[in-house]
Design an enzyme around this catalytic site. Structure first.
Site, PDB file in Angstrom:
ATOM      1  N   ARG A 135      11.594  -2.143  11.186  1.00  0.00           N
ATOM      2  CA  ARG A 135      10.569  -1.737  12.150  1.00  0.00           C
ATOM      3  C   ARG A 135      10.386  -2.814  13.217  1.00  0.00           C
ATOM      4  O   ARG A 135      10.456  -3.996  12.907  1.00  0.00           O
ATOM      5  CB  ARG A 135       9.226  -1.535  11.407  1.00  0.00           C
ATOM      6  CG  ARG A 135       9.071  -0.188  10.790  1.00  0.00           C
ATOM      7  CD  ARG A 135       7.910  -0.073   9.832  1.00  0.00           C
ATOM      8  NE  ARG A 135       6.656  -0.690  10.244  1.00  0.00           N
ATOM      9  CZ  ARG A 135       5.556  -0.706   9.484  1.00  0.00           C
ATOM     10  NH1 ARG A 135       5.556  -0.120   8.292  1.00  0.00           N
ATOM     11  NH2 ARG A 135       4.459  -1.288   9.906  1.00  0.00           N
ATOM     12  N   ARG A 137      -0.254  -9.390  13.598  1.00  0.00           N
ATOM     13  CA  ARG A 137      -0.731  -8.340  12.689  1.00  0.00           C
ATOM     14  C   ARG A 137      -1.718  -8.906  11.675  1.00  0.00           C
ATOM     15  O   ARG A 137      -2.710  -8.271  11.334  1.00  0.00           O
ATOM     16  CB  ARG A 137       0.468  -7.692  11.965  1.00  0.00           C
ATOM     17  CG  ARG A 137       1.202  -6.726  12.866  1.00  0.00           C
ATOM     18  CD  ARG A 137       2.486  -6.251  12.242  1.00  0.00           C
ATOM     19  NE  ARG A 137       2.308  -5.378  11.107  1.00  0.00           N
ATOM     20  CZ  ARG A 137       3.286  -5.019  10.290  1.00  0.00           C
ATOM     21  NH1 ARG A 137       4.511  -5.450  10.492  1.00  0.00           N
ATOM     22  NH2 ARG A 137       3.041  -4.209   9.293  1.00  0.00           N
ATOM     23  N   ARG A 164      11.550  -6.018   4.608  1.00  0.00           N
ATOM     24  CA  ARG A 164      11.430  -4.547   4.482  1.00  0.00           C
ATOM     25  C   ARG A 164      12.464  -3.828   5.365  1.00  0.00           C
ATOM     26  O   ARG A 164      12.726  -4.222   6.491  1.00  0.00           O
ATOM     27  CB  ARG A 164      10.035  -4.094   4.906  1.00  0.00           C
ATOM     28  CG  ARG A 164       9.937  -2.566   4.979  1.00  0.00           C
ATOM     29  CD  ARG A 164       8.547  -2.056   5.120  1.00  0.00           C
ATOM     30  NE  ARG A 164       7.784  -2.742   6.130  1.00  0.00           N
ATOM     31  CZ  ARG A 164       6.455  -2.723   6.197  1.00  0.00           C
ATOM     32  NH1 ARG A 164       5.762  -2.050   5.305  1.00  0.00           N
ATOM     33  NH2 ARG A 164       5.834  -3.367   7.146  1.00  0.00           N
ATOM     34  N   LYS A 183       0.834  -1.216   0.000  1.00  0.00           N
ATOM     35  CA  LYS A 183       0.000   0.000   0.000  1.00  0.00           C
ATOM     36  C   LYS A 183       0.864   1.260   0.000  1.00  0.00           C
ATOM     37  O   LYS A 183       0.637   2.176  -0.782  1.00  0.00           O
ATOM     38  CB  LYS A 183      -0.914   0.038   1.247  1.00  0.00           C
ATOM     39  CG  LYS A 183      -1.814  -1.159   1.406  1.00  0.00           C
ATOM     40  CD  LYS A 183      -2.678  -1.066   2.646  1.00  0.00           C
ATOM     41  CE  LYS A 183      -1.915  -1.148   3.961  1.00  0.00           C
ATOM     42  NZ  LYS A 183      -1.284  -2.457   4.240  1.00  0.00           N
ATOM     43  N   ARG A 217      -9.001   1.364   9.228  1.00  0.00           N
ATOM     44  CA  ARG A 217      -8.570   0.010   9.548  1.00  0.00           C
ATOM     45  C   ARG A 217      -9.671  -0.777  10.257  1.00  0.00           C
ATOM     46  O   ARG A 217      -9.532  -1.970  10.489  1.00  0.00           O
ATOM     47  CB  ARG A 217      -7.398   0.153  10.524  1.00  0.00           C
ATOM     48  CG  ARG A 217      -6.193  -0.651  10.211  1.00  0.00           C
ATOM     49  CD  ARG A 217      -5.159  -0.314  11.262  1.00  0.00           C
ATOM     50  NE  ARG A 217      -3.984  -1.112  11.075  1.00  0.00           N
ATOM     51  CZ  ARG A 217      -3.031  -0.835  10.199  1.00  0.00           C
ATOM     52  NH1 ARG A 217      -3.094   0.221   9.447  1.00  0.00           N
ATOM     53  NH2 ARG A 217      -1.987  -1.641  10.094  1.00  0.00           N
TER      54      ARG A 217
HETATM   55  P1  AP5 Z   1       4.919  -1.595   1.778  1.00  0.00           P
HETATM   56  O1  AP5 Z   1       4.585  -0.738   0.615  1.00  0.00           O
HETATM   57  O2  AP5 Z   1       5.699  -0.984   2.899  1.00  0.00           O
HETATM   58  O3  AP5 Z   1       3.588  -2.318   2.345  1.00  0.00           O
HETATM   59  P2  AP5 Z   1       2.370  -1.757   3.204  1.00  0.00           P
HETATM   60  O4  AP5 Z   1       1.151  -2.416   2.695  1.00  0.00           O
HETATM   61  O5  AP5 Z   1       2.401  -0.259   3.244  1.00  0.00           O
HETATM   62  O6  AP5 Z   1       2.744  -2.399   4.611  1.00  0.00           O
HETATM   63  P3  AP5 Z   1       2.651  -1.949   6.114  1.00  0.00           P
HETATM   64  O7  AP5 Z   1       3.248  -3.098   6.890  1.00  0.00           O
HETATM   65  O8  AP5 Z   1       3.275  -0.604   6.354  1.00  0.00           O
HETATM   66  O9  AP5 Z   1       1.157  -1.893   6.383  1.00  0.00           O
HETATM   67  P4  AP5 Z   1       0.482  -2.020   7.718  1.00  0.00           P
HETATM   68  O10 AP5 Z   1      -0.906  -1.625   7.388  1.00  0.00           O
HETATM   69  O11 AP5 Z   1       0.631  -3.304   8.417  1.00  0.00           O
HETATM   70  O12 AP5 Z   1       1.317  -1.027   8.672  1.00  0.00           O
HETATM   71  P5  AP5 Z   1       1.080   0.477   9.106  1.00  0.00           P
HETATM   72  O13 AP5 Z   1       2.367   1.189   9.032  1.00  0.00           O
HETATM   73  O14 AP5 Z   1      -0.120   1.033   8.430  1.00  0.00           O
HETATM   74  O15 AP5 Z   1       5.683  -2.886   1.208  1.00  0.00           O
HETATM   75  C1  AP5 Z   1       6.164  -3.905   2.085  1.00  0.00           C
HETATM   76  C2  AP5 Z   1       7.518  -4.445   1.558  1.00  0.00           C
HETATM   77  O16 AP5 Z   1       7.306  -5.096   0.294  1.00  0.00           O
HETATM   78  C3  AP5 Z   1       8.557  -3.343   1.278  1.00  0.00           C
HETATM   79  O17 AP5 Z   1       9.811  -3.840   1.611  1.00  0.00           O
HETATM   80  C4  AP5 Z   1       8.440  -3.081  -0.244  1.00  0.00           C
HETATM   81  O18 AP5 Z   1       9.665  -2.623  -0.799  1.00  0.00           O
HETATM   82  C5  AP5 Z   1       8.056  -4.455  -0.757  1.00  0.00           C
HETATM   83  N1  AP5 Z   1       7.137  -4.395  -1.906  1.00  0.00           N
HETATM   84  C6  AP5 Z   1       6.112  -3.534  -2.110  1.00  0.00           C
HETATM   85  N2  AP5 Z   1       5.463  -3.817  -3.261  1.00  0.00           N
HETATM   86  C7  AP5 Z   1       6.096  -4.903  -3.788  1.00  0.00           C
HETATM   87  C8  AP5 Z   1       5.884  -5.686  -4.958  1.00  0.00           C
HETATM   88  N3  AP5 Z   1       4.891  -5.419  -5.818  1.00  0.00           N
HETATM   89  N4  AP5 Z   1       6.705  -6.742  -5.193  1.00  0.00           N
HETATM   90  C9  AP5 Z   1       7.711  -7.041  -4.319  1.00  0.00           C
HETATM   91  N5  AP5 Z   1       7.959  -6.319  -3.185  1.00  0.00           N
HETATM   92  C10 AP5 Z   1       7.162  -5.277  -2.929  1.00  0.00           C
HETATM   93  O19 AP5 Z   1       0.647   0.272  10.637  1.00  0.00           O
HETATM   94  C11 AP5 Z   1       1.560  -0.118  11.637  1.00  0.00           C
HETATM   95  C12 AP5 Z   1       0.850  -0.141  13.000  1.00  0.00           C
HETATM   96  O20 AP5 Z   1       0.392   1.178  13.331  1.00  0.00           O
HETATM   97  C13 AP5 Z   1      -0.407  -1.001  13.090  1.00  0.00           C
HETATM   98  O21 AP5 Z   1      -0.100  -2.350  13.358  1.00  0.00           O
HETATM   99  C14 AP5 Z   1      -1.160  -0.326  14.243  1.00  0.00           C
HETATM  100  O22 AP5 Z   1      -0.625  -0.680  15.485  1.00  0.00           O
HETATM  101  C15 AP5 Z   1      -0.869   1.147  13.998  1.00  0.00           C
HETATM  102  N6  AP5 Z   1      -1.878   1.766  13.122  1.00  0.00           N
HETATM  103  C16 AP5 Z   1      -1.677   2.205  11.841  1.00  0.00           C
HETATM  104  N7  AP5 Z   1      -2.808   2.724  11.345  1.00  0.00           N
HETATM  105  C17 AP5 Z   1      -3.742   2.619  12.325  1.00  0.00           C
HETATM  106  C18 AP5 Z   1      -5.111   2.951  12.404  1.00  0.00           C
HETATM  107  N8  AP5 Z   1      -5.755   3.472  11.350  1.00  0.00           N
HETATM  108  N9  AP5 Z   1      -5.772   2.707  13.560  1.00  0.00           N
HETATM  109  C19 AP5 Z   1      -5.151   2.149  14.617  1.00  0.00           C
HETATM  110  N10 AP5 Z   1      -3.839   1.794  14.608  1.00  0.00           N
HETATM  111  C20 AP5 Z   1      -3.152   2.026  13.471  1.00  0.00           C
END
Ligand code: AP5
Length: 206
Positions: free
Chosen positions: A154, A165, A121, A13, A87
């Site tokens: 991270r 997760r 990552r 994403k 979320r």
């Molecule tokens: P990447 O683009 O980083 O993936 P992503 O979907 O953004 O992954 P996240 O882990 O950041 O999502 P998440 O929703 O779990 O975490 P968030 O930070 O929102 O890609 C991942 C890897 O794959 C990278 O290394 C990239 O280079 C590689 N890649 C990408 N595309 C590729 C492809 N096509 N082919 C091959 N490789 C590829 O949330 C973290 C924490 O914050 C949550 O657990 C929660 O505790 C809190 N939080 C966040 N938002 C909320 C909310 N709205 N409410 C409550 N708590 C929240």
């Protein structure tokens, strides 16, 4: 353009939101980055949410919703690309009270690939740019190509947190996918392709 990108952790994403933001000049709003910045700055709010983020849990969602909505209202007058928010169904309903979402793009990715992407990552400590040790490595090991910052893994990208997760995603976020499906604005994309091909598929949709 008011877009929501939705899908399991590590599905790409953030990577696609950055590309879309550059292409259309619309802000990429990553709730994870906003919350991590609060934790890094050691604010009272950051101290409160740190324990939840380390475990991959949702935490105090009313407070988090208020923070993200106020960020959007301040910074996104011409639209946004949301990554990580909403979320939960509660967050989606609150978002709907203030904004008309044009599409929710659901990134489909098998579990095995989710784990490989998350464990590989690396993220820049300074500018939050994302790399992957195999798919998208930096030019110099552990150094960000964009700003020269140090890359790190991270806390919630460690193997022991990933299963939790994914469970939280299945319990809390899959109902949001249903919510958008009922509104008739859900679009599917195959996230198990190269970043360039995923981007093409999204451009075709939007
Ligand atoms: P990447 O683009 O980083 O993936 P992503 O979907 O953004 O992954 P996240 O882990 O950041 O999502 P998440 O929703 O779990 O975490 P968030 O930070 O929102 O890609 C991942 C890897 O794959 C990278 O290394 C990239 O280079 C590689 N890649 C990408 N595309 C590729 C492809 N096509 N082919 C091959 N490789 C590829 O949330 C973290 C924490 O914050 C949550 O657990 C929660 O505790 C809190 N939080 C966040 N938002 C909320 C909310 N709205 N409410 C409550 N708590 C929240």
């Amino acid at each position: 353009m008011k877009l929501v990108l939705i899908g399991p952790p590590g599905c790409g994403k953030g990577t696609q939101a950055e590309l879309l933001s550059k292409k259309f000049g619309i802000p990429h709003v990553s709730s994870g980055n906003i919350l991590r910045a609060e934790v890094a700055a050691g604010t009272a709010f950051g101290k409160k949410i740190k324990q939840y983020m380390e475990k991959g849990e949702i935490g105090p969602q009313k407070l988090i919703t208020k923070l993200i909505l106020s960020y959007i209202n301040k910074n996104c007058s011409d639209g946004f690309i949301l990554d990580g928010f909403p979320r939960t169904v509660y967050q989606a309903q609150e978002l709907d009270k203030h904004h008309n979402i044009v599409a929710a793009i659901y990134f489909k990715l098998p579990k095995k690939e989710i784990i490989a992407r998350i464990t590989g990552r690396r993220t820049c400590k300074s500018c939050a740019r994302v790399y992957h040790i195999r798919h998208a490595p930096p030019k110099k090991k552990n150094i960000c190509d964009t700003c020269g910052g140090e890359l790190y893994q991270r806390d919630d990208d460690k193997k022991e947190t990933i299963v939790n997760r994914i469970n939280v995603y299945e319990m809390e976020t899959i109902p949001v996918i249903e919510y958008y499906k009922l509104q008739g604005i859900l679009k599917f994309i195959n996230a198990a392709q190269s970043p360039e091909m995923v981007f093409e598929e999204i451009l075709h949709l939007v």
